[in-house]
Write a protein that holds these residues in place. Structure first.
Motif, mmCIF file in Angstrom:
data_model
loop_
_atom_site.group_PDB
_atom_site.id
_atom_site.type_symbol
_atom_site.label_atom_id
_atom_site.label_comp_id
_atom_site.label_asym_id
_atom_site.label_seq_id
_atom_site.Cartn_x
_atom_site.Cartn_y
_atom_site.Cartn_z
ATOM 1 N N THR A 109 5.551 14.586 -6.429
ATOM 2 C CA THR A 109 4.823 13.976 -5.316
ATOM 3 C C THR A 109 5.814 13.356 -4.340
ATOM 4 O O THR A 109 6.971 13.093 -4.670
ATOM 5 C CB THR A 109 3.859 12.869 -5.788
ATOM 6 O OG1 THR A 109 4.601 11.856 -6.476
ATOM 7 C CG2 THR A 109 2.786 13.423 -6.705
ATOM 8 N N VAL A 110 5.337 13.118 -3.124
ATOM 9 C CA VAL A 110 6.088 12.356 -2.138
ATOM 10 C C VAL A 110 5.203 11.198 -1.697
ATOM 11 O O VAL A 110 3.989 11.354 -1.534
ATOM 12 C CB VAL A 110 6.544 13.235 -0.956
ATOM 13 C CG1 VAL A 110 5.363 13.838 -0.221
ATOM 14 C CG2 VAL A 110 7.416 12.447 0.006
ATOM 15 N N GLN A 111 5.808 10.026 -1.531
ATOM 16 C CA GLN A 111 5.043 8.798 -1.317
ATOM 17 C C GLN A 111 5.532 8.074 -0.064
ATOM 18 O O GLN A 111 6.745 7.944 0.162
ATOM 19 C CB GLN A 111 5.226 7.884 -2.529
ATOM 20 C CG GLN A 111 4.668 6.477 -2.359
ATOM 21 C CD GLN A 111 4.972 5.616 -3.570
ATOM 22 O OE1 GLN A 111 4.455 5.845 -4.654
ATOM 23 N NE2 GLN A 111 5.827 4.615 -3.388
ATOM 24 N N ALA A 112 4.606 7.590 0.754
ATOM 25 C CA ALA A 112 4.903 6.733 1.895
ATOM 26 C C ALA A 112 4.315 5.358 1.611
ATOM 27 O O ALA A 112 3.127 5.246 1.289
ATOM 28 C CB ALA A 112 4.303 7.317 3.171
ATOM 29 N N ALA A 113 5.155 4.307 1.697
ATOM 30 C CA ALA A 113 4.734 2.959 1.311
ATOM 31 C C ALA A 113 5.100 1.956 2.395
ATOM 32 O O ALA A 113 6.096 2.119 3.106
ATOM 33 C CB ALA A 113 5.380 2.559 -0.020
ATOM 34 N N SER A 114 4.282 0.887 2.475
ATOM 35 C CA SER A 114 4.517 -0.132 3.496
ATOM 36 C C SER A 114 3.650 -1.355 3.225
ATOM 37 O O SER A 114 2.918 -1.412 2.247
ATOM 38 C CB SER A 114 4.203 0.429 4.883
ATOM 39 O OG SER A 114 4.536 -0.495 5.907
ATOM 40 N N PHE A 115 3.773 -2.343 4.092
ATOM 41 C CA PHE A 115 2.909 -3.516 4.247
ATOM 42 C C PHE A 115 3.249 -4.681 3.313
ATOM 43 O O PHE A 115 3.615 -4.511 2.164
ATOM 44 C CB PHE A 115 1.421 -3.158 4.138
ATOM 45 C CG PHE A 115 1.011 -2.146 5.155
ATOM 46 C CD1 PHE A 115 1.065 -2.459 6.505
ATOM 47 C CD2 PHE A 115 0.628 -0.872 4.775
ATOM 48 C CE1 PHE A 115 0.719 -1.510 7.461
ATOM 49 C CE2 PHE A 115 0.288 0.076 5.727
ATOM 50 C CZ PHE A 115 0.332 -0.245 7.062
ATOM 51 N N LYS A 125 -4.888 -0.044 6.245
ATOM 52 C CA LYS A 125 -3.476 0.112 5.871
ATOM 53 C C LYS A 125 -3.191 1.570 5.503
ATOM 54 O O LYS A 125 -2.193 2.149 5.922
ATOM 55 C CB LYS A 125 -3.119 -0.810 4.708
ATOM 56 C CG LYS A 125 -3.491 -2.294 4.846
ATOM 57 C CD LYS A 125 -2.876 -2.986 5.996
ATOM 58 C CE LYS A 125 -2.917 -4.506 5.947
ATOM 59 N NZ LYS A 125 -4.183 -5.184 5.889
ATOM 60 N N TRP A 126 -4.053 2.159 4.702
ATOM 61 C CA TRP A 126 -3.869 3.560 4.341
ATOM 62 C C TRP A 126 -3.993 4.460 5.568
ATOM 63 O O TRP A 126 -3.226 5.418 5.722
ATOM 64 C CB TRP A 126 -4.908 3.974 3.302
ATOM 65 C CG TRP A 126 -4.702 3.337 1.962
ATOM 66 C CD1 TRP A 126 -3.528 3.225 1.282
ATOM 67 C CD2 TRP A 126 -5.708 2.738 1.140
ATOM 68 N NE1 TRP A 126 -3.741 2.589 0.073
ATOM 69 C CE2 TRP A 126 -5.069 2.294 -0.040
ATOM 70 C CE3 TRP A 126 -7.081 2.560 1.283
ATOM 71 C CZ2 TRP A 126 -5.765 1.669 -1.068
ATOM 72 C CZ3 TRP A 126 -7.779 1.932 0.261
ATOM 73 C CH2 TRP A 126 -7.119 1.487 -0.901
ATOM 74 N N TYR A 133 0.847 -1.197 0.000
ATOM 75 C CA TYR A 133 0.000 0.000 0.000
ATOM 76 C C TYR A 133 0.883 1.249 0.000
ATOM 77 O O TYR A 133 1.976 1.250 0.573
ATOM 78 C CB TYR A 133 -0.889 0.028 1.246
ATOM 79 C CG TYR A 133 -1.973 -1.010 1.272
ATOM 80 C CD1 TYR A 133 -3.314 -0.651 1.121
ATOM 81 C CD2 TYR A 133 -1.681 -2.359 1.460
ATOM 82 C CE1 TYR A 133 -4.323 -1.613 1.164
ATOM 83 C CE2 TYR A 133 -2.679 -3.315 1.489
ATOM 84 C CZ TYR A 133 -3.995 -2.937 1.344
ATOM 85 O OH TYR A 133 -4.995 -3.898 1.376
ATOM 86 N N HIS A 134 0.384 2.307 -0.623
ATOM 87 C CA HIS A 134 1.046 3.599 -0.467
ATOM 88 C C HIS A 134 0.030 4.726 -0.440
ATOM 89 O O HIS A 134 -1.125 4.567 -0.852
ATOM 90 C CB HIS A 134 2.124 3.815 -1.540
ATOM 91 C CG HIS A 134 1.650 4.314 -2.880
ATOM 92 N ND1 HIS A 134 2.169 3.827 -4.068
ATOM 93 C CD2 HIS A 134 0.754 5.257 -3.261
ATOM 94 C CE1 HIS A 134 1.601 4.453 -5.084
ATOM 95 N NE2 HIS A 134 0.744 5.329 -4.627
ATOM 96 N N ILE A 135 0.499 5.861 0.069
ATOM 97 C CA ILE A 135 -0.244 7.117 -0.036
ATOM 98 C C ILE A 135 0.702 8.138 -0.659
ATOM 99 O O ILE A 135 1.915 8.098 -0.438
ATOM 100 C CB ILE A 135 -0.775 7.622 1.322
ATOM 101 C CG1 ILE A 135 0.358 7.811 2.323
ATOM 102 C CG2 ILE A 135 -1.825 6.677 1.874
ATOM 103 C CD1 ILE A 135 -0.070 8.493 3.626
#
Length: 409
Positions: A295-301, A315-316, A264-266
């Motif tokens: 853009t800047v992106q935060a991702a995980s999971f 998750k988001w 997932y990312h935002i």
């Protein structure tokens, strides 16, 4: 001139198309989606040369319970996906044996040593590849001590690490108000400056070299040891369809125990994020933050489930919570995305030429390393298409390691 049809237009499929066209072949790419929803176009943009150790390991298994989503970690095995992940998990247990882990590390090390050079050899990517390394940060002293010790004892291949310099710490402090208990700087790793630009550059390169990209699914048929796609005459067929590859190669009698490892990312506008700041891994939150063009992106999971299952909004929400807690300059509205990494239980990709359908090639199952290994995979596939020996031993990536169904097709 060979006629080659590729099923799959993600980063691996398009890189293969480019390499095969450069070798003088006629290439058609079949990709049903035009929305850019594949994992290829939503990942962290990290060229991860340091990830030599397969995640199929005893260390990963020992730490899995503490990494559960339910207790704040990044690993989730939802009950609705048990039919997808339970058989995968059983095979992973076998793949994590020390002897198989060592063999897997050796195999990945050989690939990753050539990953960044392959990106630098790709002329169409010259303006997209950044080699500024990345930073790993911890907010708690105990986790920083343990995390540093783990990285310092790990096999990181051609990458290098050192304590983050004071100027690195200052750059990190400029984007987070949270405490910094420790940080490492990695060099010898890389980043793609923008994934949307990457997709566009690849499609332009394929078109410029005379290739076709068609918005079709591609119905693979295997008869009498030959693969074909109705409506597309081809001398060779390449399956590079990510998580959709399993049913395709199974038509040739292969077994491909792949799982959708969903991430997932935002994303938010990058107005307040420094353009020259390399990716930052907030390791105690299992989150990587990457600046792209605008853009800047935060991702995980790591969520093991069916690729068709609906996303889990929690998750988001957790990513958004991390952003707030860390004081990152990412402001709503956020764009939310979920995509499925194609993962095999030994965490090695499938790259090779079928021994069950003589004109069938395959390149999928790259797990977290699809972006990292795409140009190198393309070079290896181009060699296989020419019936020449690749410069890397592909035996560990042969699908026959998983057996097959009913003998040869």
């Amino acid at each position: 001139m060979r006629r080659i049809t590729i099923i799959g237009g993600g980063v691996v499929g398009l890189c293969c198309a480019s390499a095969l066209l450069r070798a003088g072949n006629a290439v058609t790419v079949l990709e049903s989606s035009a929305s850019g929803d594949a994992a290829s176009w939503g990942n962290a943009g990290h060229i991860a040369t340091e990830q030599v150790a397969p995640l199929a390991s005893m260390a990963s298994l020992r730490s899995a319970w503490g990494r559960r989503f339910a207790v704040g970690g990044a690993l989730d095995l939802p009950m609705h996906g048990i039919r997808a992940w339970a058989p995968f998990a059983l095979r992973l247990l076998s793949s994590a044996r020390p002897d198989r882990f060592r063999a897997g590390s050796d195999a990945l090390r050989a690939l990753l040593a050539e990953a960044l050079p392959a990106w630098q050899r790709a002329s169409w990517a010259s303006e997209l590849v950044k080699t500024d390394g990345h930073l790993v940060v911890w907010g708690e002293a105990g986790k920083a001590t343990a995390g540093k010790a783990a990285w310092e004892s790990a096999d990181i291949g051609t990458a290098h690490l050192e304590e983050a310099a004071p100027q690195d710490i200052d750059r990190i402090r400029a984007v987070t108000s949270a405490p910094i208990a420790g940080a490492l700087r990695f060099s010898g790793t890389g980043q793609i400056s923008d994934l949307h630009q990457l997709a566009a550059a690849l499609e332009r390169d394929v078109a410029r070299r005379g290739g076709q990209i068609l918005r079709e699914t591609g119905a693979l048929i295997v008869e009498q040891g030959q693969a074909r796609i109705p409506g597309h005459d081809a001398d060779l067929v390449l399956v590079a369809a990510g998580v959709r590859s399993k049913p395709l190669v199974e038509r040739a009698g292969h077994h491909a125990p792949i799982v959708a490892e969903r991430g997932y990312h935002i994303r938010a506008a990058a107005d307040d994020w420094p353009a020259d700041l390399p990716p930052i891994v907030f390791e105690d939150r299992s989150m990587i933050v990457t600046r792209y063009a605008d853009t800047v992106q935060a991702a995980s999971f790591v969520e093991l489930a069916s690729p068709e299952a609906p996303p889990d909004p929690r998750k988001w929400e957790r990513l958004e919570h991390h952003v707030v807690e860390l004081g990152l300059p990412m402001r709503p509205p956020f764009t939310r995305w979920m995509g499925a990494r194609p993962t095999l239980p030994d965490y090695l990709p499938a790259i090779g030429r079928s021994r069950r359908a003589t004109n069938l090639l395959y390149a999928f199952g790259h797990q977290h390393l699809g972006l990292t290994l795409a140009p190198l995979t393309a070079e290896l596939v181009a060699a296989l298409a020419e019936d020449s020996n690749p410069n890397i031993d592909l035996t560990p990536f042969d699908l026959e390691r998983f057996g097959g169904k009913g003998g040869r097709a």
